[in-house]
Design a protein around this motif. Structure first.
Motif, PDB file in Angstrom:
ATOM      1  N   ALA A  30       0.826  -1.209   0.000  1.00 53.02           N
ATOM      2  CA  ALA A  30       0.000   0.000   0.000  1.00 53.02           C
ATOM      3  C   ALA A  30       0.857   1.255   0.000  1.00 53.02           C
ATOM      4  N   TYR A  31       2.171   1.078  -0.200  1.00 47.01           N
ATOM      5  CA  TYR A  31       3.058   2.211  -0.109  1.00 47.01           C
ATOM      6  C   TYR A  31       3.612   2.604  -1.474  1.00 47.01           C
ATOM      7  N   LEU A  40      12.752  -0.307   5.449  1.00 43.19           N
ATOM      8  CA  LEU A  40      12.601   0.276   6.777  1.00 43.19           C
ATOM      9  C   LEU A  40      11.337  -0.216   7.457  1.00 43.19           C
ATOM     10  N   ARG A  41      10.219  -0.261   6.708  1.00 42.63           N
ATOM     11  CA  ARG A  41       8.964  -0.723   7.312  1.00 42.63           C
ATOM     12  C   ARG A  41       9.058  -2.195   7.711  1.00 42.63           C
ATOM     13  N   ILE A 160      -0.194  -2.094  10.132  1.00 43.54           N
ATOM     14  CA  ILE A 160      -1.287  -2.572   9.260  1.00 43.54           C
ATOM     15  C   ILE A 160      -1.201  -1.969   7.871  1.00 43.54           C
ATOM     16  N   ALA A 161      -0.193  -1.142   7.600  1.00 42.60           N
ATOM     17  CA  ALA A 161      -0.029  -0.477   6.300  1.00 42.60           C
ATOM     18  C   ALA A 161      -1.254   0.377   5.967  1.00 42.60           C
ATOM     19  N   PRO A 165      -7.163   7.938   2.315  1.00 37.40           N
ATOM     20  CA  PRO A 165      -7.532   9.149   3.066  1.00 37.40           C
ATOM     21  C   PRO A 165      -7.308   9.023   4.571  1.00 37.40           C
ATOM     22  N   ARG A 166      -7.483   7.804   5.102  1.00 40.90           N
ATOM     23  CA  ARG A 166      -7.268   7.643   6.548  1.00 40.90           C
ATOM     24  C   ARG A 166      -5.817   7.886   6.920  1.00 40.90           C
ATOM     25  N   SER A 167      -4.905   7.410   6.095  1.00 39.85           N
ATOM     26  CA  SER A 167      -3.485   7.644   6.334  1.00 39.85           C
ATOM     27  C   SER A 167      -3.166   9.133   6.228  1.00 39.85           C
TER      28      SER A 167
END
Length: 710
Positions: A30-31, A40-41, A160-161, A165-167
């Motif tokens: 999702a990135y 890094l994640r 949870i990645a 819009p929530r991020s």
């Protein structure tokens, strides 16, 4: 190590665990495609959720099952409303709600259960809209808004990645409460452990948005933590660590700092933001280890945290050990080997709160491997003296026992209270002398602070004037006006002194301690007050129901130790209640009377001594008091060839003369001096006609200087 298949893994009360030792379920793609942040994640998930163990083996199976049950319970009871996310946690719920979301996210990282990820995403957004919203006012303690809440919410979001819009909304909220300018200056709330936590928050924020600029800032803003300070918060050359400007804090804020740094070193290793500075590696043994005994962190460096819960000292010891082992992965091989041996020794000797019984899975796996490895020795308790004048603390270790001294000065407060914590710690800086003999590692752990008489802490000299809860300024600014606090040590023995003013009283005293092989010689002089109440010196206040023997000139507590007290000793046995429990105490004290004028005392503390040995020392103390006045306190110990003195003014004690206030110790052909006030341009000390001139001493931070004698 065997890696079980997904189908073979067990069920955790509605949450199926997947993955195995060293592997977590990959987060959903999702990135933004960026190899640096992908790596890094991944490393963050490994460090945050924990790896390195077989989830199907015990005790990990049961502990993960408990995590799974908690996560499933949180998921199934979530009931979003304008006033709460869970009915039992009404907003703002600064701690519990973000913590539950992070628990669910950790369970997701170990299981890949999409229902948990969906619940966490919805929960984060709900909490963000109703509490942690961009533009909302920061109400209450700043820490919740800038560290506590964003750290938990961002950790959950990264695990949870969280995307879309929530991020974006969560990132906007964090930017509102944690703007980059907070890391621009090293002052205020952005120092020491708080600075490390803010860097962790900034790094998590960078991970969530693949933001190179914020990741750069998170790494570079650590720089001020990695250098010595001369005042205020941070590490000092003598090993002191101060937080809240006036409070020695290795055992609480310091543990948080080391935990955060260990996590950052581990997560950033192999990325463009890898931390290269090795300053903190030296601080492990210089600043933290001196205050750990048998796996617990001594209370004299835990600030207001001493009042939180029983065995908090052991909890912090476990956290510190976990951080040291994790940090060891980035340390040079020689340091890593010493740390592993040191932590193994702590774990072997910690019988009151065994580390392995209470360890998180990742720490448990690391520690278990070391415990089973015969090539890693269990390091014994060290022997020697550590004096940290910049934080008015001292630790003396001898075979079979240990003592630690807590003082107040113009730099260091009597005590810290705040957030309704530790409101009666008034006299912990009035010369509190902690001591532990073998078999008593829980002496100050088991409900001591909830049940002990706060006016009768061991070693202290206090006015019995009644004080209100939270007397004095909050957050540790309860300092005395006096600069002569500290002493001199040759690394084995020491003389330590404190020019003491009572907290919110007129009492004044000159107190000194001489730390020897089997005893601590305690002297007091010039004890005066005008409060209209009695002044007392507390020889001890032991949490025990053991038998007490009192004879002319000495006393003994069975299984603990003895006391040589020439005259005036008073005793009390009592049971005291507090915190829902009751504990037995034996108190020994000297009553100096109402409004004393130039009162004094002299006694020996004999940790671990038998009754017979105490009686023999009373008949032949082996110590000659050369002086005990408000101008000079000094002793001579013939068997050790030791003479030591606290010169409150220039003077002479036996064969020893000093030209100005100082601390001096002579032993084994060497002369050791220190300037506790840190203001001497020149000092001349004469021993048996041999003159030695030192100077300037003002910039040496009270450190001891040793020179050979002719």
């Amino acid at each position: 190590m065997h890696r079980p298949s997904r189908r073979s893994l067990f069920l955790l009360t509605g949450v199926a665990v997947a993955g195995a030792a060293g592997a977590l379920v990959p987060a959903r793609a999702a990135y933004t495609p960026d190899d640096s942040f992908i790596r890094l994640r991944r490393r963050w998930r490994d460090v945050s959720a924990g790896t390195g163990y077989d989830p199907g083996a015990q005790p990990y199976r049961d502990r993960l099952a408990a995590l799974g049950r908690a996560a499933a319970r949180h998921r199934d009871t979530m009931a979003p409303s304008p006033a709460s996310l869970w009915p039992d946690q009404v907003f703002p719920s600064h701690v519990a709600t973000p913590r539950r979301l992070r628990t669910m996210a950790h369970a997701y990282a170990l299981t890949g259960d999409d229902s948990l990820a969906a619940a966490v995403a919805a929960g984060i957004d709900h909490y963000r809209r109703h509490v942690y919203a961009a533009g909302a006012d920061q109400v209450g303690n700043w820490w919740h808004w800038q560290i506590g809440m964003p750290k938990a919410l961002l950790d959950a979001a990264v695990l949870i990645a969280l995307d879309g819009p929530r991020s974006t909304a969560l990132r906007d909220a964090v930017d509102h409460f944690v703007p980059e300018r907070l890391l621009g200056r090293y002052d205020g709330n952005s120092t020491g452990a708080n600075r490390v936590d803010l860097c962790v928050v900034m790094l998590l924020r960078a991970m969530l948005g693949s933001d190179h600029g914020k990741a750069d800032l998170a790494a570079s803003a650590l720089a001020p933590v990695f250098r010595f300070v001369g005042e205020g918060d941070g590490f000092y050359r003598d090993g002191s660590f101060i937080q809240h400007t006036y409070v020695p804090y290795q055992g609480s804020y310091g543990v948080s700092l080391l935990s955060g740094l260990a996590t950052l070193f581990a997560a950033l290793r192999g990325t463009p933001w890898q931390v290269a500075d090795r300053f903190v590696f030296d601080m492990v043994e210089r600043s933290f280890a001196p205050f750990v005994r048998d796996g617990f962190v001594m209370d004299l460096v835990r600030g207001r945290a001493i009042s939180r819960r029983p065995y908090g000292d052991h909890d912090k010891g476990r956290e510190l050990a976990a951080s040291i082992l994790l940090l060891g992965d980035a340390a040079p091989a020689a340091q890593r080997a010493r740390w592993q041996a040191m932590v193994k020794g702590w774990a072997v000797r910690n019988t009151y709160r065994p580390m392995l019984e209470h360890a998180e899975p990742a720490f448990h796996a690391r520690l278990s491997a070391i415990m089973k490895d015969d090539a890693v020795p269990a390091a014994p308790e060290p022997v020697g003296h550590r004096l940290l004048p910049m934080s008015a603390r001292a630790v003396h270790r001898r075979p079979g026992w240990c003592a630690a001294l807590s003082m107040a000065s113009h730099r260091v407060g009597h005590y810290e209270h705040g957030n309704r914590e530790n409101p009666r710690g008034w006299h912990t800086g009035s010369g509190m002398l902690y001591w532990w003999a073998d078999g008593h590692g829980d002496q100050y752990s088991d409900a001591f602070w909830a049940t002990a008489d706060p006016y009768r802490l061991p070693g202290t000299t206090v006015s019995t004037l009644r004080l209100p809860d939270g007397a004095g300024a909050a957050w540790g600014d309860t300092r005395t006006p006096w600069r002569w606090v500290g002493g001199a040590t040759d690394g084995v023995y020491a003389v330590t002194g404190q020019h003491l003013s009572g907290l919110e009283s007129t009492m004044e005293a000159f107190k000194s301690w001489f730390f020897l092989d089997d005893a601590v010689v305690c002297l007091g002089a010039g004890i005066t007050a005008r409060d209209g109440v009695a002044v007392e010196t507390i020889v001890d206040n032991r949490r025990t129901g053991a038998a007490l023997t009192v004879e002319p000139g000495w006393a003994h507590i069975e299984g603990h130790g003895g006391y040589v007290v020439p005259e005036g000793l008073r005793t009390l046995r009592e049971s005291r209640a507090g915190g829902g429990v009751t504990r037995d105490y034996v108190t020994l004290w000297l009553d100096h009377g109402v409004d004393p004028r130039a009162a004094g005392y002299a006694y020996l503390l004999l940790p671990g001594a038998s009754r017979e040995r105490t009686r023999a020392r009373a008949a032949d103390p082996g110590v000659r008091v050369l002086a005990n006045t408000a101008r000079l306190q000094a002793v001579h110990v013939p068997a050790l060839g030791l003479t030591a003195a606290a010169f409150w003014n220039a003077g002479t004690a036996g064969d020893l003369t000093a030209s100005a206030p100082c601390a001096v110790l002579v032993r084994d052909g060497a002369l050791t001096v220190a300037d506790p006030r840190r203001d001497l341009d020149e000092l001349t000390v004469t021993w048996r006609g041999e003159r030695h001139t030192f100077g300037p001493l003002a910039g040496r931070e009270g450190a001891s200087i040793t020179v050979p004698l002719a």
